[in-house]
Enzyme design. Structure first.
Site, PDB file in Angstrom:
ATOM      1  N   ARG A  38       0.820  -1.222   0.000  1.00  0.00           N
ATOM      2  CA  ARG A  38       0.000   0.000   0.000  1.00  0.00           C
ATOM      3  C   ARG A  38       0.854   1.273   0.000  1.00  0.00           C
ATOM      4  O   ARG A  38       0.437   2.302  -0.525  1.00  0.00           O
ATOM      5  CB  ARG A  38      -0.946  -0.003   1.197  1.00  0.00           C
ATOM      6  N   LYS A 202     -18.252 -15.781   5.051  1.00  0.00           N
ATOM      7  CA  LYS A 202     -19.692 -15.530   5.130  1.00  0.00           C
ATOM      8  C   LYS A 202     -20.368 -15.186   3.816  1.00  0.00           C
ATOM      9  O   LYS A 202     -19.848 -14.439   3.006  1.00  0.00           O
ATOM     10  CB  LYS A 202     -19.946 -14.401   6.125  1.00  0.00           C
ATOM     11  N   GLY A 355      -7.624  -7.324   0.645  1.00  0.00           N
ATOM     12  CA  GLY A 355      -7.748  -8.004   1.926  1.00  0.00           C
ATOM     13  C   GLY A 355      -7.122  -9.380   1.973  1.00  0.00           C
ATOM     14  O   GLY A 355      -5.988  -9.587   1.543  1.00  0.00           O
ATOM     15  N   GLY A 378     -13.196  -4.457   0.929  1.00  0.00           N
ATOM     16  CA  GLY A 378     -14.583  -4.005   1.081  1.00  0.00           C
ATOM     17  C   GLY A 378     -14.996  -3.042  -0.005  1.00  0.00           C
ATOM     18  O   GLY A 378     -16.102  -3.130  -0.547  1.00  0.00           O
TER      19      GLY A 378
END
Length: 401
Positions: A38, A202, A355, A378
């Site tokens: 990053r 999930k 992620g 996200g």
């Protein structure tokens, strides 16, 4: 479509520039940065501003500090690593809008770079307080957002701050621009066959993305913990595997919709099962129909890996978001690692949604072979879902049609 104001359109010469970066990098317990991707990704925008003789103020968050300063969330190690990458000193402010920051901003000279302390040490940041945004905006004449990883959050340094800059004085940095271009191309005109590989624990976090992707993809591969909700919906006995009971209906709807649209949906046919999630637990390789009660699936098995490899072999575009198993433990990382190798070996345009998935790719040593690795998990998911991100919206040109 690209109506985002780019940094290249602004007159930056000799101006003071506030750049919102995403330096939320992983660190070990000794505060050593374990992956500086990053930081490196932010260099083009910072160097471009340096070339224009700007004074540069950098701001970022790191982790989720609870209340005020915490040593382990300080951006000091980031400033040090950035100095090394830029080959010049990065001045460090010990606060965000306090006396030290104000003093150092006031004394900043052209061609110098100042980094503020972790934005989230100010409790107003995550609450999108305008007072904090105003204080930050007073540091510079130009606002540049290059922090894709937080664009799905309405925070002071991402959303509220844009209210204090007009269209001539706010823009997207190169990294942000690249992320949005990639996501929009992926949604609007992917080269086909377009295969989405979705994993992670999930279904709930990815349900909207699955629904939005279905009409656009040719094949959908579902792995990771979320696969068990689909298997259970099909009537399989999944033992103690991860299950979101309340989403069984939704899972069936996704499978049904896929069928109607002619999208081939792949689920694991075998799993690596264990009774507990620990390094010394005994494991069994069983078909997805034969998970013993009291056992849980923690990774996809060898037959699933082969099936998924076959499914992506002819792909022209692959979007991958979410690991195939609990990859943090070596015993259950094989599925994710092999998937990474297989995706890297195709001739497809490969887009990895940040992620955990980026961690898998780095661990597998495939980072250089992927076409694009998103810096925000996200945020990339929400773009694929077709949402307008609060941090991106203010950077779009107002069109009077």
């Amino acid at each position: 479509m690209n109506d985002i104001i780019s940094i290249k359109e602004l007159n930056l010469s000799g101006k003071s520039v506030f750049i919102r970066c995403d330096f939320n990098v992983p660190m070990d317990e000794f505060l050593n940065i374990t992956d500086d991707r990053r930081i490196i990704s932010a260099l083009p925008t910072i160097r471009y501003c340096l070339d224009q003789g700007c004074k540069i103020i950098l701001a970022s968050h790191l982790g989720r500090p609870k209340s005020g300063f915490e040593e382990k969330f300080s951006l000091k190690p980031v400033a040090k690593r950035l100095s090394f990458a830029l080959h010049q000193d990065v001045i460090f402010a010990n606060d965000v809008i306090g006396a030290d920051a104000q003093n150092k901003v006031a004394n900043l000279k052209q061609g110098e770079v100042l980094m503020l302390e972790n934005l989230r040490f100010e409790k107003g940041e995550t609450k999108n307080y305008e007072a904090l945004a105003k204080a930050l905006s007073e540091f510079a004449e130009i606002y540049i957002n290059d922090a894709f990883g937080v664009c799905h959050r309405a925070h002071s340094s991402v959303e509220a701050i844009t209210k204090f800059y007009d269209e001539e004085h706010r823009a997207a940095g190169f990294l942000l621009q690249k992320e949005i271009d990639f996501a929009e191309r992926l949604i609007k005109k992917p080269a086909r066959p377009f295969v989405a590989v979705v994993g992670g624990s999930k279904v709930s976090g990815k349900l909207q993305a699955l629904k939005n992707l279905l009409p656009r993809v040719d094949k959908l591969i579902i792995g990771g913990g979320m696969a068990f909700t689909f298997l259970k919906a099909l009537g399989e006995n999944i033992g103690n595997s991860l299950l979101e009971e309340e989403l069984l209906e939704e899972a069936l709807m996704v499978l049904k919709k896929g069928k109607e649209l002619g999208v081939k949906i792949y689920l694991p046919v075998d799993v690596v099962a264990a009774q507990t999630f620990s390094a010394d637990t005994a494991v069994k390789y069983v078909t997805a129909q034969e998970i013993p009660s009291g056992w849980m699936g923690l990774d996809i098995g060898p037959a699933s890996i082969r099936l998924f490899q076959e499914a992506i072999i002819d792909a022209q575009t692959i979007w991958w978001n979410g690991p195939m198993g609990v990859f943090e433990m070596d015993k259950f990382s094989k599925g994710s690692i092999k998937m990474s190798h297989s995706i890297a070996e195709t001739h497809a345009t490969t887009v990895v949604g940040g992620g955990d998935t980026a961690d898998v790719v780095a661990r597998a040593g495939n980072a250089d072979e992927m076409t694009f690795i998103s810096t925000g998990g996200g945020a990339s998911l929400e773009l694929i879902e077709g949402k307008e991100l609060p941090g991106v919206k203010p950077l779009r040109r107002v069109s009077f049609e």
